[in-house]
Design an enzyme around this catalytic site. Structure first.
Site, mmCIF file in Angstrom:
data_model
loop_
_atom_site.group_PDB
_atom_site.id
_atom_site.type_symbol
_atom_site.label_atom_id
_atom_site.label_comp_id
_atom_site.label_asym_id
_atom_site.label_seq_id
_atom_site.Cartn_x
_atom_site.Cartn_y
_atom_site.Cartn_z
ATOM 1 N N PRO A 186 0.792 -1.209 0.000
ATOM 2 C CA PRO A 186 0.000 0.000 0.000
ATOM 3 C C PRO A 186 0.827 1.262 0.000
ATOM 4 C CG PRO A 186 0.186 -0.864 2.199
ATOM 5 C CD PRO A 186 1.193 -1.539 1.352
ATOM 6 N N GLU A 187 0.374 2.234 -0.762
ATOM 7 C CA GLU A 187 0.922 3.583 -0.679
ATOM 8 C C GLU A 187 -0.181 4.476 -0.124
ATOM 9 O OE1 GLU A 187 2.930 4.742 -4.308
ATOM 10 O OE2 GLU A 187 3.066 2.662 -4.942
ATOM 11 N N LYS B 178 2.351 6.470 5.353
ATOM 12 C CA LYS B 178 1.847 5.143 5.021
ATOM 13 C C LYS B 178 1.397 4.383 6.264
ATOM 14 C CE LYS B 178 4.855 4.739 0.968
ATOM 15 N NZ LYS B 178 6.105 4.139 0.451
ATOM 16 N N ARG C 241 14.471 -0.498 -7.511
ATOM 17 C CA ARG C 241 13.036 -0.566 -7.762
ATOM 18 C C ARG C 241 12.755 -0.474 -9.252
ATOM 19 N NH1 ARG C 241 10.326 0.741 -3.249
ATOM 20 N NH2 ARG C 241 8.823 -0.669 -4.174
#
Length: 306
Positions: free
Chosen positions: A2-3, A59, A296
């Site tokens: 989740p962001e 977050k 990433r």
DNA sequence: AATGAAACCTGACAGC
DNA sequence: TGCTGTCAGGTTTCAT
């Protein structure tokens, strides 16, 4: 998983379902990784507490807790009544979902999914469950009681005020343009890396970093400190519009993300570059490129982004 | 101080 | 079927 938009969606959903309820019992699993506070301390802080509010900081999901008087166990062991017993004890339960964490509200009859690490039983018999296969998520508690009432360990976690958890960086939806520009001044790291740095802005992760840079027309490898004022203005606007649109659609469900009800979000249908390597850019048909930045996967259009 | 790579975990999927 | 390699929404730690 989740962001910011996903965490916001989950926090709102959980708040709607459990605000005002009292936690009557707590079960924690035996795997140690999910617990950033001592498991016994987590059980102690949650059991008997009432949920005042559930919200989001960066977050993190933040659950505000309150309870009247001293903890039951402590009172029972004391022969002298506690004089500070009228003031509510305050605390916060912090939940970070890592990559694969889920926070679910459901009835006790629902089958228990694998990798369930915490179950909070509520006074209406429903449960809050924390499920996290990959165990990158973290649970912790903060004690916000006035110091004279509880002179023991104070909230020492970084990003914590006496008022409660404030996170490590700035809120992307609230930051001013001047403050936003100041964040990147002098930084030689790629702008993509800077956007993922939670001590600068918190809440932006890999999906929304890529989508924001596409909207702003900025290549992810550009040095953060060398972006022009105009580019940073575009970038801030892009981040805010992407996040707000994603929140409105309930977040991005890329693999198995679901909100507190088990419902999927829809923003993945709006992704312009994320996970679209090799596919044509929706603006110019150039194949979307995938590179690695700070380990990433990073997606961008070599024509639209400069 | 700042930057990047590696580590922490499991699961899904592609290819052989 | 089963193996191997790759990838995944995040953060922390360690070495430059």
């Amino acid at each position: 998983m989740p962001e910011l938009p996903e965490v916001e969606t989950i926090a709102r959903g959980v708040d709607k379902r459990v605000r005002g309820r009292t936690i009557v019992s707590v079960w924690l699993g035996s795997k140690p990784e999910p617990f950033r506070s001592e498991p016994a301390g987590i059980v102690d802080a949650l059991t008997g507490s009432t949920i005042e509010r559930v919200h989001r900081v960066g977050k993190h999901i933040v659950v505000d807790l309150a309870r009247k008087g001293p903890a039951k166990r402590r009172a029972a062991r004391r022969s002298v009544p506690d004089s500070g017993g009228q003031r509510p004890r305050l605390g916060q339960w912090l939940v970070h979902l890592g990559m694969t964490g889920r926070l679910l509200v459901c009835g006790p009859q629902e089958p228990l999914p694998p990798h369930t690490h915490a179950i909070l039983e509520l006074d209406d018999a429903r449960e809050i469950r924390f499920v996290d296969p990959r165990r990158f998520g973290r649970l912790s508690v903060l004690d916000l009681s006035p110091p004279d009432e509880k002179p023991r360990k104070r909230a020492g976690e970084s990003g914590t005020h006496s008022q409660g958890f404030v996170g490590t960086g700035q809120e992307p939806l609230e930051i001013s343009l001047d403050a936003f520009r100041a964040l990147f001044r002098g930084r030689r790291t790629p702008i993509k890396s800077a956007l993922l740095n939670q001590s600068l802005l918190h809440g932006v992760g890999n999906i929304y970093a890529d989508e924001s840079l596409f909207r702003a027309g900025i290549r992810p490898r550009r040095q953060a400190g060398r972006l022009t004022g105009r580019e940073l203005e575009r970038l801030r606007g892009a981040i805010q519009s992407v996040l707000l649109e994603a929140i409105a659609l309930g977040g991005s469900s890329v693999s198995d993300y679901v909100d507190a009800d088990g419902a999927k979000g829809f923003f993945q249908l709006e992704h312009k570059v994320y996970l679209r390597a090799g596919e044509p850019c929706l603006a110019c048909q150039t194949p979307i490129r995938r590179i690695l930045i700070a380990g990433r996967g990073t997606h961008y259009c070599p024509t639209c982004q400069h």
